[in-house]
Design a protein around this motif. Structure first.
Motif, PDB file in Angstrom:
ATOM      1  N   GLY A  25       0.784  -1.225   0.000  1.00  0.00           N
ATOM      2  CA  GLY A  25       0.000   0.000   0.000  1.00  0.00           C
ATOM      3  C   GLY A  25       0.813   1.269   0.000  1.00  0.00           C
ATOM      4  O   GLY A  25       0.259   2.371  -0.073  1.00  0.00           O
ATOM      5  N   GLU A 116       2.632   0.450   8.954  1.00  0.00           N
ATOM      6  CA  GLU A 116       1.361  -0.282   8.991  1.00  0.00           C
ATOM      7  C   GLU A 116       0.379   0.377   9.961  1.00  0.00           C
ATOM      8  O   GLU A 116      -0.816   0.491   9.673  1.00  0.00           O
ATOM      9  CB  GLU A 116       1.607  -1.733   9.393  1.00  0.00           C
ATOM     10  CG  GLU A 116       2.319  -2.545   8.320  1.00  0.00           C
ATOM     11  CD  GLU A 116       2.701  -3.935   8.797  1.00  0.00           C
ATOM     12  OE1 GLU A 116       2.337  -4.289   9.944  1.00  0.00           O
ATOM     13  OE2 GLU A 116       3.349  -4.670   8.030  1.00  0.00           O
ATOM     14  N   ALA A 119      -0.985   3.404   8.267  1.00  0.00           N
ATOM     15  CA  ALA A 119      -1.969   3.032   7.249  1.00  0.00           C
ATOM     16  C   ALA A 119      -3.313   2.681   7.884  1.00  0.00           C
ATOM     17  O   ALA A 119      -4.375   3.051   7.372  1.00  0.00           O
ATOM     18  CB  ALA A 119      -1.446   1.872   6.415  1.00  0.00           C
ATOM     19  N   LYS A 120      -3.265   1.963   9.010  1.00  0.00           N
ATOM     20  CA  LYS A 120      -4.503   1.593   9.700  1.00  0.00           C
ATOM     21  C   LYS A 120      -5.239   2.837  10.203  1.00  0.00           C
ATOM     22  O   LYS A 120      -6.466   2.917  10.142  1.00  0.00           O
ATOM     23  CB  LYS A 120      -4.194   0.672  10.881  1.00  0.00           C
ATOM     24  CG  LYS A 120      -3.741  -0.715  10.467  1.00  0.00           C
ATOM     25  CD  LYS A 120      -3.386  -1.552  11.689  1.00  0.00           C
ATOM     26  CE  LYS A 120      -2.883  -2.932  11.282  1.00  0.00           C
ATOM     27  NZ  LYS A 120      -2.462  -3.728  12.463  1.00  0.00           N
ATOM     28  N   GLU A 121      -4.477   3.798  10.704  1.00  0.00           N
ATOM     29  CA  GLU A 121      -5.098   5.032  11.184  1.00  0.00           C
ATOM     30  C   GLU A 121      -5.761   5.786  10.037  1.00  0.00           C
ATOM     31  O   GLU A 121      -6.862   6.333  10.190  1.00  0.00           O
ATOM     32  CB  GLU A 121      -4.058   5.917  11.864  1.00  0.00           C
ATOM     33  CG  GLU A 121      -4.662   7.183  12.473  1.00  0.00           C
ATOM     34  CD  GLU A 121      -3.665   7.951  13.304  1.00  0.00           C
ATOM     35  OE1 GLU A 121      -3.222   9.023  12.832  1.00  0.00           O
ATOM     36  OE2 GLU A 121      -3.335   7.501  14.416  1.00  0.00           O
ATOM     37  N   GLN A 122      -5.112   5.828   8.882  1.00  0.00           N
ATOM     38  CA  GLN A 122      -5.700   6.518   7.736  1.00  0.00           C
ATOM     39  C   GLN A 122      -6.969   5.820   7.259  1.00  0.00           C
ATOM     40  O   GLN A 122      -7.943   6.469   6.857  1.00  0.00           O
ATOM     41  CB  GLN A 122      -4.684   6.597   6.590  1.00  0.00           C
ATOM     42  CG  GLN A 122      -3.454   7.408   6.919  1.00  0.00           C
ATOM     43  CD  GLN A 122      -3.797   8.737   7.568  1.00  0.00           C
ATOM     44  OE1 GLN A 122      -4.453   9.589   6.962  1.00  0.00           O
ATOM     45  NE2 GLN A 122      -3.371   8.931   8.805  1.00  0.00           N
ATOM     46  N   THR A 123      -6.975   4.494   7.322  1.00  0.00           N
ATOM     47  CA  THR A 123      -8.181   3.741   6.969  1.00  0.00           C
ATOM     48  C   THR A 123      -9.322   4.096   7.912  1.00  0.00           C
ATOM     49  O   THR A 123     -10.471   4.256   7.489  1.00  0.00           O
ATOM     50  CB  THR A 123      -7.898   2.225   7.039  1.00  0.00           C
ATOM     51  OG1 THR A 123      -6.864   1.896   6.109  1.00  0.00           O
ATOM     52  CG2 THR A 123      -9.148   1.426   6.699  1.00  0.00           C
ATOM     53  N   LYS A 126     -10.879   7.408   7.039  1.00  0.00           N
ATOM     54  CA  LYS A 126     -11.594   7.414   5.766  1.00  0.00           C
ATOM     55  C   LYS A 126     -12.909   6.641   5.809  1.00  0.00           C
ATOM     56  O   LYS A 126     -13.602   6.537   4.803  1.00  0.00           O
ATOM     57  CB  LYS A 126     -10.690   6.845   4.666  1.00  0.00           C
ATOM     58  CG  LYS A 126      -9.501   7.747   4.343  1.00  0.00           C
ATOM     59  CD  LYS A 126      -8.584   7.112   3.307  1.00  0.00           C
ATOM     60  CE  LYS A 126      -7.389   8.007   3.020  1.00  0.00           C
ATOM     61  NZ  LYS A 126      -6.455   7.397   2.038  1.00  0.00           N
ATOM     62  N   GLN A 127     -13.254   6.104   6.983  1.00  0.00           N
ATOM     63  CA  GLN A 127     -14.516   5.391   7.110  1.00  0.00           C
ATOM     64  C   GLN A 127     -15.688   6.350   6.934  1.00  0.00           C
ATOM     65  O   GLN A 127     -15.590   7.547   7.214  1.00  0.00           O
ATOM     66  CB  GLN A 127     -14.616   4.722   8.490  1.00  0.00           C
ATOM     67  CG  GLN A 127     -13.600   3.615   8.698  1.00  0.00           C
ATOM     68  CD  GLN A 127     -13.720   3.000  10.080  1.00  0.00           C
ATOM     69  OE1 GLN A 127     -13.912   1.809  10.210  1.00  0.00           O
ATOM     70  NE2 GLN A 127     -13.617   3.813  11.105  1.00  0.00           N
TER      71      GLN A 127
END
Length: 228
Positions: A25, A116, A119-123, A126-127
Motif C-alpha cells: 500500500g 502499517e 496506514a490503519k489510522e488513515q483507513t 476514511k470510514q
C-alpha cells in the motif's frame, strides 16, 4: 499512500527506500537530500501523504525545518526518522502533530510496523461513519493514564511472543540499571539477536520500555533499551 523520504545520507535513504517498497500500500514518490530540495519537491508534488523526515540537513536548522513543513503543509503527515535524543525536539514533534518518532538506527520490523500503524489510522479516518469512541481517541491521540512500572500482561500476546520469554526479558531489563542492548539481552537470556530484537521491540510498542542511542568511541551508535 504516497511516501516521500527526506534524508541527507544517501545510503540510509536507500535502506529506508527498500523498507517502504516492502510495505503493502506504500507508493514511494522519491527522496530528497536537503531542505531546499524538500520544499521544492513538496511544492511540485501536492499528492504526498506521508513524509519520512530526517531532521539534520546542512541548509536548514532542525526546528525551522519542522516548523516550516508544518506551517506550509498542515495536512501532510510526518514520521520523523532521526538520531536525535534531544527532548526539546521530541516535545516540538508532539506539538507539531508528528505521527511517530523513530530513532536511528531503525530496526526494519519497527519501521514497517510504524508504517502499517499509520496506514490503519488513515483507513479509520476514511470510514464513512463520522463518530468515534473513547478508545479511538486514546489510540489516536494518546492521553490514557499510565500506571507505574509493572510486568507486561500475558493475557493477549502476538504471534511469536511467549509469556515465559517475555517475562525473562522484562526481568533482565528491570535489573539492568544502564539498560540493555540487543547483544546484552542475548547474553543475559541466551537467545538469538532476532529473538531479542522481536521481544524488545514488542515491549517498546507496548510502552513498557523506551530506547536511547548509546555512542561508543568507534563504530555506529547502539540502540539501548531501558525500563520506563
Amino acid at each position: 499512500m504516497n511516501v516521500l523520504i527526506a534524508e541527507d545520507d544517501y545510503r540510509v535513504a536507500m535502506i529506508h527506500s527498500a523498507y517502504v517498497d516492502a510495505c503493502s500500500g506504500c507508493n514511494q514518490v522519491g527522496h530528497v537530500l536537503n531542505g531546499h530540495d524538500l520544499f521544492k519537491r513538496l511544492a511540485e508534488s501536492p499528492d504526498v501523504d506521508l513524509l519520512l523526515l530526517d531532521l539534520y540537513f546542512p541548509d536548514i536548522e532542525r526546528l525551522d525545518l519542522l516548523r516550516n513543513v508544518r506551517t506550509k503543509y498542515p495536512a501532510l503527515d510526518i514520521i520523523i526518522v532521526s538520531a536525535s535524543d534531544d527532548v526539546a525536539i521530541l516535545q516540538h514533534a508532539k506539538r507539531f502533530g508528528v505521527f511517530a518518532f523513530l530513532q536511528k538506527p531503525v530496526d526494519e520490523s519497527l519501521f514497517k510496523q510504524t508504517l502499517e500503524d499509520y496506514a490503519k489510522e488513515q483507513t479509520f479516518f476514511k470510514q464513512s461513519n463520522a463518530t468515534f469512541s473513547k478508545m479511538d481517541a486514546e489510540r489516536v491521540l494518546g492521553g490514557k493514564p499510565k500506571t507505574t512500572s509493572r510486568p507486561p500482561s500475558a493475557n493477549v500476546l502476538p504471534t511469536g511472543i511467549d509469556a515465559i520469554t517475555l517475562e525473562r526479558v522484562y526481568k533482565s531489563l528491570k535489573e539492568a540499571q544502564e539498560g540493555l542492548t540487543i547483544e546484552g539481552t542475548c547474553e543475559e537470556i541466551g537467545i538469538s539477536r532476532t529473538t531479542a530484537r522481536r521481544y524488545l521491540e514488542h515491549l517498546v510498542r507496548e510502552a513498557h520500555i523506551y530506547t536511547q542511542l548509546s555512542y561508543g568511541e568507534i563504530g555506529r551508535p547502539e540502540r539501548r533499551y531501558r525500563l520506563k
